[in-house]
Design an enzyme around this catalytic site. Structure first.
Site, PDB file in Angstrom:
ATOM      1  N   ASP A  82      35.479  42.046  45.068  1.00  0.00           N
ATOM      2  CA  ASP A  82      35.967  42.319  43.715  1.00  0.00           C
ATOM      3  C   ASP A  82      35.502  43.714  43.279  1.00  0.00           C
ATOM      4  O   ASP A  82      34.315  44.037  43.379  1.00  0.00           O
ATOM      5  CB  ASP A  82      35.389  41.240  42.783  1.00  0.00           C
ATOM      6  CG  ASP A  82      35.987  41.259  41.393  1.00  0.00           C
ATOM      7  OD1 ASP A  82      37.155  41.664  41.257  1.00  0.00           O
ATOM      8  OD2 ASP A  82      35.283  40.848  40.445  1.00  0.00           O
ATOM      9  N   ASP A 104      38.947  49.660  43.707  1.00  0.00           N
ATOM     10  CA  ASP A 104      39.181  49.919  42.291  1.00  0.00           C
ATOM     11  C   ASP A 104      39.023  51.410  41.992  1.00  0.00           C
ATOM     12  O   ASP A 104      37.925  51.894  41.708  1.00  0.00           O
ATOM     13  CB  ASP A 104      38.225  49.094  41.435  1.00  0.00           C
ATOM     14  CG  ASP A 104      38.479  49.309  39.946  1.00  0.00           C
ATOM     15  OD1 ASP A 104      39.361  50.119  39.605  1.00  0.00           O
ATOM     16  OD2 ASP A 104      37.793  48.671  39.134  1.00  0.00           O
ATOM     17  N   HIS A 178      37.192  42.726  30.540  1.00  0.00           N
ATOM     18  CA  HIS A 178      36.088  41.969  31.124  1.00  0.00           C
ATOM     19  C   HIS A 178      35.098  41.517  30.053  1.00  0.00           C
ATOM     20  O   HIS A 178      34.974  42.148  29.011  1.00  0.00           O
ATOM     21  CB  HIS A 178      35.350  42.827  32.163  1.00  0.00           C
ATOM     22  CG  HIS A 178      36.183  43.093  33.380  1.00  0.00           C
ATOM     23  ND1 HIS A 178      36.761  44.311  33.647  1.00  0.00           N
ATOM     24  CD2 HIS A 178      36.561  42.280  34.403  1.00  0.00           C
ATOM     25  CE1 HIS A 178      37.451  44.239  34.777  1.00  0.00           C
ATOM     26  NE2 HIS A 178      37.351  43.022  35.257  1.00  0.00           N
ATOM     27  N   ASN A 252      41.575  36.292  37.644  1.00  0.00           N
ATOM     28  CA  ASN A 252      40.128  36.451  37.875  1.00  0.00           C
ATOM     29  C   ASN A 252      39.304  35.832  36.750  1.00  0.00           C
ATOM     30  O   ASN A 252      39.523  36.151  35.577  1.00  0.00           O
ATOM     31  CB  ASN A 252      39.788  37.934  37.927  1.00  0.00           C
ATOM     32  CG  ASN A 252      40.191  38.586  39.233  1.00  0.00           C
ATOM     33  OD1 ASN A 252      40.947  38.018  40.009  1.00  0.00           O
ATOM     34  ND2 ASN A 252      39.684  39.768  39.473  1.00  0.00           N
ATOM     35  N   ASP A 254      35.245  34.978  35.711  1.00  0.00           N
ATOM     36  CA  ASP A 254      33.810  35.061  35.939  1.00  0.00           C
ATOM     37  C   ASP A 254      33.036  34.633  34.693  1.00  0.00           C
ATOM     38  O   ASP A 254      32.200  33.720  34.726  1.00  0.00           O
ATOM     39  CB  ASP A 254      33.431  36.503  36.325  1.00  0.00           C
ATOM     40  CG  ASP A 254      31.974  36.629  36.736  1.00  0.00           C
ATOM     41  OD1 ASP A 254      31.259  35.612  36.756  1.00  0.00           O
ATOM     42  OD2 ASP A 254      31.529  37.754  37.027  1.00  0.00           O
TER      43      ASP A 254
END
Ligand code: G3H
Ligand code: 13P
Ligand code: ZN
Length: 307
Positions: A82, A104, A178, A252, A254
């Site tokens: 990731d 990324d 995020h 995604n 987390d």
């Protein structure tokens, strides 16, 4: 079963309008919780490791833990890097048995993002490894990338980027970010932009980062037992379901796992102040990870019984 690449997972997900969950892993309990949930739901699974997770646990530990999960389950599991920050880390993970890597370069100027993505694609494809890249910027903080404001993905540039790099999937910015503080006002995603991208690249798998929903009950549970999570807000589950029907094949997650795990550890320790054996509080934490992932598979991803 060995670790698998995500191609078959994404082909079917795209056709049937659901998404595969990519969950971040850092230790044994997180891996066990996620894999137990996917096994119960018979769901395809991506376990992903950030540069920070790799530094924390060590690549060998993480890979061996994932191998143990494979040995204990019959699931197709993809092992993914990731937010790979550079070519070298992507190469190390490819050489170490990962079946998919993300490079990324979203923080770089366009030409440099293309150049580094192209370099990773050449190395990865020669070894049968999948490459995810990113175009556009998500607000929030990652290990090596931090952005105060988001820059949404330009649909025409996305087409050009994929053509010039040969990347296999693309992470796009359409309003997610995020962490646990994604919106100050109304939570919304730019679906017009998503539909434009999907329309220009039919059949091409897109990826949504920053897709935790920050369920209020875990914010409340954490706060009740000493956390300070005022104002935390995530992406509503129904918006993610909608995205999964529009070409987003990988979602995604987390932060939701972190929230569930930590809230449960706080609760356990507050209610059992005499306990100090880590197994006592890691057991409910692992169960909380499992419950959270099952909820994601059912409410958000729609990928139960898809193996
Ligand atoms: O997007 C970032 C992931 O949530 C991983 O976070 O860099 O703290 O491991 P991390
Ligand atoms: P969340 O912080 O919303 O869980 O996003 C995780 C992520 O995008 C990992 O790459
Ligand atoms: Zn991310």
């Amino acid at each position: 079963m060995p670790v698998v690449g995500p191609k078959e997972m994404f082909d079917r997900a795209y056709k049937e309008g659901y998404a595969v969950g990519a969950f971040n892993v850092n230790n044994m309990e997180i891996i066990q919780g996620i894999v137990a949930a996917a096994a119960e739901e018979q769901a395809p699974l991506i376990l992903q490791v950030s540069a920070g997770a790799r530094k924390y646990a060590g690549q060998t530990y993480i890979v061996k833990l994932v191998e143990a999960a494979l040995a204990e389950s019959d699931l197709p599991i993809c092992l993914h890097l990731d937010h790979g920050p550079d070519f070298q880390l992507c190469k190390d993970c490819i050489d170490g048995g990962f079946t998919s890597v993300m490079i990324d370069g979203s923080h770089l100027p366009y030409a440099e993002n293309i150049a580094v993505t192209r370099q990773v694609v050449e190395y990865a494809h020669a070894r049968g490894v999948w490459v995810e890249a990113e175009l556009g910027k998500l607000a929030g903080v990652e290990e090596h990338v931090s952005s105060e404001v988001s820059v949404y993905t330009d649909p025409d540039q996305a087409v050009d980027f994929v053509k010039r790099t040969g990347c296999d999937s693309l992470a796009i910015a359409i309003g997610t970010s995020h962490g646990a503080y994604k919106f100050t006002g109304e939570a919304k995603l730019d679906f017009d932009r998503l539909e434009k991208i999907t329309g220009l690249m039919p059949g091409y798998p897109l990826v949504l980062h920053g897709a935790s929903s920050v369920p209020q009950e875990f914010v409340d549970m954490g706060n009740k037992y000493g956390a300070k999570l005022g104002g935390a807000k995530g992406v509503p589950e129904d918006l993610l379901r909608r995205a999964a029907k529009l070409g987003v094949c990988k979602i995604n997650i987390d932060s939701d796992i972190r929230l569930a795990m930590t809230a449960n550890i706080r609760k356990y320790l507050a209610e059992n102040p005499e306990k100090f054996d880590p197994r006592d509080y890691l057991k409910p934490a692992r169960q909380a990870v499992k419950d959270m992932v099952r909820r994601k598979i059912k409410n958000v991803l729609g990928c139960s019984n898809k193996i």
